[in-house]
Design a protein around this motif. Structure first.
Motif, PDB file in Angstrom:
ATOM      1  N   GLU A   4      -9.299  -0.769   7.417  1.00  0.00           N
ATOM      2  CA  GLU A   4      -9.807  -1.449   5.963  1.00  0.00           C
ATOM      3  C   GLU A   4      -8.570  -2.787   5.251  1.00  0.00           C
ATOM      4  N   ALA A   5      -7.664  -1.749   4.880  1.00  0.00           N
ATOM      5  CA  ALA A   5      -6.180  -2.382   4.727  1.00  0.00           C
ATOM      6  C   ALA A   5      -6.262  -3.806   5.588  1.00  0.00           C
ATOM      7  N   TYR A  62       0.542  -0.936  -0.240  1.00  0.00           N
ATOM      8  CA  TYR A  62      -0.122   0.352   0.282  1.00  0.00           C
ATOM      9  C   TYR A  62       0.997   0.672   0.135  1.00  0.00           C
ATOM     10  N   GLN A 108      -7.524  -5.443   6.857  1.00  0.00           N
ATOM     11  CA  GLN A 108      -8.980  -6.457   7.597  1.00  0.00           C
ATOM     12  C   GLN A 108      -8.490  -7.147   5.709  1.00  0.00           C
ATOM     13  N   LYS A 109      -8.686  -6.384   5.242  1.00  0.00           N
ATOM     14  CA  LYS A 109      -8.477  -6.996   3.381  1.00  0.00           C
ATOM     15  C   LYS A 109      -7.239  -8.056   3.488  1.00  0.00           C
ATOM     16  N   HIS A 110      -5.279  -7.987   3.866  1.00  0.00           N
ATOM     17  CA  HIS A 110      -5.190  -8.480   3.729  1.00  0.00           C
ATOM     18  C   HIS A 110      -4.594  -8.878   4.497  1.00  0.00           C
TER      19      HIS A 110
END
Length: 130
Positions: A117-118, A79, A120-122
């Motif tokens: 959010e980042a 990111y 949680q996604k990865h």
């Protein structure tokens, strides 16, 4: 892992990550060269990497390119952790190589929400994130 040359930004980032989940180890480097050197020798590969784009020694864009060239690190989600201006002016190869962007902001809650959010996604944890 966070690669960021501003110590205040690193401190705030890792404080928020720890607040999201104390199970996450926030490894931080002040430049891309040191991060690349670490990744070359470590067996403990990070599950996700956040990098500033505007850094000295090795820019964030150069750092991302080097990560994507290395079979050991090429599949790690990356990111951009930067300002909207810097991301907007990044090269297309950089924009297409990252999983997303978390914008630096002075609003603590916005930054916490975007990081959460980042993550949680990865991030694969046995316990739930905040």
């Amino acid at each position: 892992m966070l690669v960021e040359d501003d110590s205040d930004d690193r401190d705030l980032f890792c404080l928020i990550v720890h607040d999201i989940s104390s199970a996450i180890e926030c490894i931080q480097f002040s430049n891309g060269k040191d991060a690349l050197d670490y990744l070359a020798i470590t067996e403990k590969i990070p599950e996700i990497i956040f990098t500033d784009l505007d850094m000295h020694i090795v820019s964030g864009e150069e750092f991302i390119i080097e990560l994507k060239k290395d079979k050991k690190t090429k599949d790690i989600p990356i990111y951009a952790y930067t300002t909207p201006f810097m991301f907007e002016h990044a090269r297309e190869v950089t924009k297409s190589s990252v999983a997303g962007c978390v914008y630096k902001t002075s609003n603590f809650h916005d930054l916490e929400h975007n990081l959460n959010e980042a993550l949680q996604k990865h991030y694969s944890l046995t316990k739930e994130l905040k």
